[in-house]
Enzyme design. Sequence first.
Site, mmCIF file in Angstrom:
data_model
loop_
_atom_site.group_PDB
_atom_site.id
_atom_site.type_symbol
_atom_site.label_atom_id
_atom_site.label_comp_id
_atom_site.label_asym_id
_atom_site.label_seq_id
_atom_site.Cartn_x
_atom_site.Cartn_y
_atom_site.Cartn_z
ATOM 1 N N GLU A 78 -3.297 -6.185 15.497
ATOM 2 C CA GLU A 78 -2.874 -4.887 14.967
ATOM 3 C C GLU A 78 -4.029 -3.882 15.074
ATOM 4 O OE1 GLU A 78 0.296 -3.628 11.566
ATOM 5 O OE2 GLU A 78 -1.512 -4.536 10.780
ATOM 6 N N GLU A 92 10.957 -4.638 3.783
ATOM 7 C CA GLU A 92 11.044 -6.042 3.373
ATOM 8 C C GLU A 92 10.602 -6.202 1.913
ATOM 9 O OE1 GLU A 92 9.649 -4.865 6.099
ATOM 10 O OE2 GLU A 92 9.949 -6.188 7.815
ATOM 11 N N HIS A 150 -2.537 -33.174 18.732
ATOM 12 C CA HIS A 150 -1.400 -34.012 19.109
ATOM 13 C C HIS A 150 -0.244 -33.165 19.609
ATOM 14 C CE1 HIS A 150 -3.443 -37.497 17.454
ATOM 15 N NE2 HIS A 150 -3.921 -36.626 16.590
ATOM 16 N N GLY A 167 -4.457 -1.919 5.432
ATOM 17 C CA GLY A 167 -3.698 -3.077 4.957
ATOM 18 C C GLY A 167 -4.335 -4.405 5.355
ATOM 19 N N ARG A 168 -4.739 -4.530 6.610
ATOM 20 C CA ARG A 168 -5.276 -5.818 7.087
ATOM 21 C C ARG A 168 -6.713 -6.064 6.628
ATOM 22 N NH1 ARG A 168 -3.776 -2.260 10.871
ATOM 23 N NH2 ARG A 168 -5.265 -1.373 12.321
ATOM 24 N N LYS A 218 9.687 -0.137 13.250
ATOM 25 C CA LYS A 218 10.291 0.181 11.939
ATOM 26 C C LYS A 218 11.348 1.262 12.094
ATOM 27 C CE LYS A 218 6.122 -0.672 9.218
ATOM 28 N NZ LYS A 218 5.147 -0.044 8.332
ATOM 29 N N LYS A 240 0.839 -1.200 0.000
ATOM 30 C CA LYS A 240 0.000 0.000 0.000
ATOM 31 C C LYS A 240 0.878 1.256 0.000
ATOM 32 C CE LYS A 240 -3.612 2.428 2.478
ATOM 33 N NZ LYS A 240 -4.431 2.541 3.677
HETATM 34 O O1 F6P Z 1 4.083 -2.821 9.591
HETATM 35 C C1 F6P Z 1 2.699 -2.964 9.593
HETATM 36 C C2 F6P Z 1 2.109 -2.648 8.278
HETATM 37 O O2 F6P Z 1 2.072 -1.281 8.146
HETATM 38 C C3 F6P Z 1 0.735 -3.282 8.135
HETATM 39 O O3 F6P Z 1 -0.264 -2.513 8.680
HETATM 40 C C4 F6P Z 1 0.639 -3.471 6.653
HETATM 41 O O4 F6P Z 1 -0.350 -4.404 6.309
HETATM 42 C C5 F6P Z 1 2.035 -3.931 6.348
HETATM 43 O O5 F6P Z 1 2.862 -3.178 7.198
HETATM 44 C C6 F6P Z 1 2.467 -3.775 4.929
HETATM 45 O O6 F6P Z 1 2.369 -2.456 4.515
HETATM 46 P P1 F6P Z 1 2.447 -2.064 2.979
HETATM 47 O O7 F6P Z 1 1.285 -2.705 2.289
HETATM 48 O O8 F6P Z 1 2.387 -0.563 2.952
HETATM 49 O O9 F6P Z 1 3.748 -2.585 2.445
#
Ligand code: F6P
Length: 544
Positions: A353, A212, A384, A267-268, A509, A206
């Site tokens: 979150e 990452e 198990h 995002g979620r 972060k 987003k």
């Molecule tokens: O670090 C948390 C977060 O901001 C989440 O809320 C989000 O889903 C995820 O990182 C990924 O964010 P993006 O879609 O901006 O890469």
Amino acid sequence: MTEPFTPPHRLPAWSVLENRANRLRSTRVAELFERDPSRFTTLSFGHRGLLLDLSKQSIDAPTLAALVDLAGQARLFDGIEALFAGEHLNFTEDRAALHMALRGACPAPPQDAATLAHSQQRMRAFAAALRSGTMTGASGKPIRLVVNLGIGGSDLGPRMTVQALLPAGPQATPEVRFVANIDRREFDEALADADPAGTLFIVSSKSFATAETLANAQAARSWLQAGLGAGCDPALHFAAVSNATDIAVAFGIAAERVFPLPEWVGGRYSVWSTIGLPLMIAIGESGFDAFLAGARAMDEHFRNAPPGENLPVLMGLTGLWNTDFLGIESLALLPYAHGLRSFAAWLQQLEMESNGKRCLRDGSASGVHTSPIVWGGVGTVGQHAFHQLFYQGTRRVALDFIVPVGADDACQRSLVENAFAQAAALMAGRSLDTALASLRAKGLAESEAARLAPHLACPGNQPSTTVLLPALDAFSLGQLMALYEHKVFVQGWIWGINSFDQYGVELGKEMARSLSAGARENHDASTAGLMAAAEAMRRPPDGS
Ligand code: F6P
């Protein structure tokens, strides 16, 4: 919302509930069934094929009525209307949370409607071209593998839903894989047998600023450049989903392959948007539409059903009861479906979150506990392993059994029966007397039976909810996920927190950025020491 805010524990229903909790804490659920054998009928609720059974919770009808009063006093239904009307309930970021608009349950903001419709249309055409095999890479080979590069909401929703809905076995359409971690091992594993000429990466972010994802996108570009050879343009092997479309284009992704994501989709909550592209590629447009339709059915129910019949409201209130009145700290998600093996991970982000917060709407600190610790794993595998703690550990744990009934074959029947058996055994437990009797029946001497019996006894009384679905199909999965989304809203609203921001994770972060900038002196002694120790481990043993 401009009305004055009252923290939940200052509402009149709260003390009524505290009194009820004092009574119910010492009452076994099994005893509640003895008193009222019709509990299943009165405490299970259905909608469009989905059944929510709350009868194994430590709750009774007057308590549920008091919880509904609490929801009324917290003006929950004004909150639901405000949510669907697109009010800026994400008040710290001054945004609406309108993921329901993506499912057609309410309108998108008028200024965004045309862009949204256009990007959805482009996403559909792109997915259809991939599915039909007509989309080719730089060398003219058809794309046979799609790799989603994203993390958090840009990974968990698409990953979980693709696993849930893609039937096992070889697919005619491109295979869809996921890479989330900055740990290069995940990338290498996902690409180990891949042909660069037939691989497409979706950079899903987003913000288009997540470390990452950007690292993985760079790795993908290098991998393509090395694999495609000189003269082949890697751009034909990339697409992106983002709200920051200009940054995606600046990264080198062709504008016509960048699918926008509106700012008002968190995002979620984003799998319903263009972030769901991997799912659409995997199951096709009609499957995706059924997924949206399932969620829309739950949206409409949530908005319109009275509180005493409203599944997300009742589920949210029951969870709040467990957390704040029974002192239960964790919620274990137990899906009885291999396809839902990532459901707990998806729900962890959604719940923790969203509601893992302490600051209330008025800036004060919460006087009560908020989100439980969410975890879990699939049945029967967990039986198990960690179910032991449910049987004989020292804590009460709230349990959600998610059970798609599915086909009428022996294995599937056994899977479903196992879920029911676990919920029943964890409610009933095994008394010391029963344990003794069973040991005596095996012929053990009295002294030996008495010695062993306490080790066999199980207290039971673990509260559980069972969600029964006719099958694990796109419609039911959409309903199920929207049920949990709205449950989270119900709880966040009553607790008085903003369920739609995530400033906590931002602190982590910032720290990571500061460490990678090498600012060791600004850190605590432990962190500085660890940095130095890691640096030493990176150097070869001879120090050269
Ligand atoms: O670090 C948390 C977060 O901001 C989440 O809320 C989000 O889903 C995820 O990182 C990924 O964010 P993006 O879609 O901006 O890469």
